[in-house]
Design an enzyme around this catalytic site. Sequence first.
Site, short mmCIF file in Angstrom:
data_model
loop_
_atom_site.label_atom_id
_atom_site.label_comp_id
_atom_site.label_asym_id
_atom_site.label_seq_id
_atom_site.Cartn_x
_atom_site.Cartn_y
_atom_site.Cartn_z
N ASP A 46 0.84 -1.21 0.00
CA ASP A 46 0.00 0.00 0.00
C ASP A 46 0.87 1.25 0.00
O ASP A 46 2.07 1.19 0.24
CB ASP A 46 -0.99 -0.01 1.17
CG ASP A 46 -0.33 -0.31 2.52
OD1 ASP A 46 0.91 -0.27 2.62
OD2 ASP A 46 -1.07 -0.60 3.48
N ASN A 87 -8.79 -1.02 12.82
CA ASN A 87 -10.17 -1.08 12.33
C ASN A 87 -10.43 -2.32 11.48
O ASN A 87 -11.44 -2.42 10.80
CB ASN A 87 -10.50 0.18 11.51
CG ASN A 87 -9.64 0.30 10.25
OD1 ASN A 87 -8.74 -0.50 10.03
ND2 ASN A 87 -9.92 1.31 9.44
N HIS A 122 -8.59 -3.36 8.93
CA HIS A 122 -8.14 -3.28 7.54
C HIS A 122 -6.93 -4.18 7.27
O HIS A 122 -6.20 -4.55 8.18
CB HIS A 122 -7.87 -1.83 7.11
CG HIS A 122 -6.62 -1.21 7.63
ND1 HIS A 122 -6.42 0.16 7.66
CD2 HIS A 122 -5.48 -1.73 8.14
CE1 HIS A 122 -5.23 0.42 8.14
NE2 HIS A 122 -4.63 -0.70 8.45
N GLU A 142 -9.92 -0.59 3.60
CA GLU A 142 -10.65 -0.07 4.75
C GLU A 142 -12.05 -0.69 4.81
O GLU A 142 -12.64 -1.01 3.78
CB GLU A 142 -10.79 1.45 4.60
CG GLU A 142 -9.46 2.19 4.53
CD GLU A 142 -8.80 2.35 5.89
OE1 GLU A 142 -8.48 1.35 6.53
OE2 GLU A 142 -8.62 3.50 6.31
P1 PGA Z 1 0.69 -1.52 12.94
O1 PGA Z 1 -0.28 -1.25 11.71
O2 PGA Z 1 1.48 -2.76 12.63
O3 PGA Z 1 1.54 -0.30 13.00
O4 PGA Z 1 -0.18 -1.70 14.14
C1 PGA Z 1 -1.08 -2.26 11.22
C2 PGA Z 1 -2.01 -1.69 10.17
O5 PGA Z 1 -2.51 -0.57 10.33
O6 PGA Z 1 -2.26 -2.38 9.17
#
Ligand code: PGA
Length: 226
Positions: A67, A126, A128, A133
């Site tokens: 992404d 959340n 995702h 999303e």
């Molecule tokens: P993080 O992010 O590993 O920094 O918790 C995970 C994400 O948002 O996909």
Amino acid sequence: MTPTIQADAEQLAQAAADFITAQVRANPHLSILVATGNTPMPTYAELARRVEAGDVDFSRATAVQLDEYLGIEDDDPRSLWNWMRRSFVEPLGLTRTVRLHSPGQFGAAIRDLGGLDLAILGLGPNGHLGFNEPPSPPDAPTRTLALTPASLESNRAYWGVAVPAGAITAGMDVILAARQTLLLVSGAHKRGVLHAALRGPETPEVPASFLRRTALTVIADEAAWT
Ligand code: PGA
């Protein structure tokens, strides 16, 4: 599916590095979708140590970007491409990469690779995956989209400044087609969403819930599960 539980983030990194090391030993040409974010960083650092020690060789593997924010210049510190290069591609000695420029270019590149062998994923607060999303159905394609307030907030923490509201993400269809998926989850703040992803209904409201349709390995620390 029940996650493999590790005592803490450090043990999680060891177990995840073991898993990824075994994959690349079995297939040196492994094509790997590579998450950024905080969770996989200790794993990548452990892999880098193993490469440095000559225990494993990633030089014939391909790293595929998961992404990116939209409207980011190459020299912007928030570039996820640069984060992937710094944390994974360069320290592990990969020479082949696929950058996520546009849905059409990305789809063609994945086809040229013969699909993805392994998707290394973090879990968004959340639910995702990448920037798929909620709501994201399992056939959501590679696309540009607007980030949700939850993702804008959690991503701001990486940089201390706001992140762009627009993003491009590998589609759910690409992620779910990977031959293996590896989900890494660390910390008490992920506990609720991890239980929703593994024990709740499969729903676009929790995109990670669709990972149960894949050859999924989940490695979590105790704080994230028990
Ligand atoms: P993080 O992010 O590993 O920094 O918790 C995970 C994400 O948002 O996909």
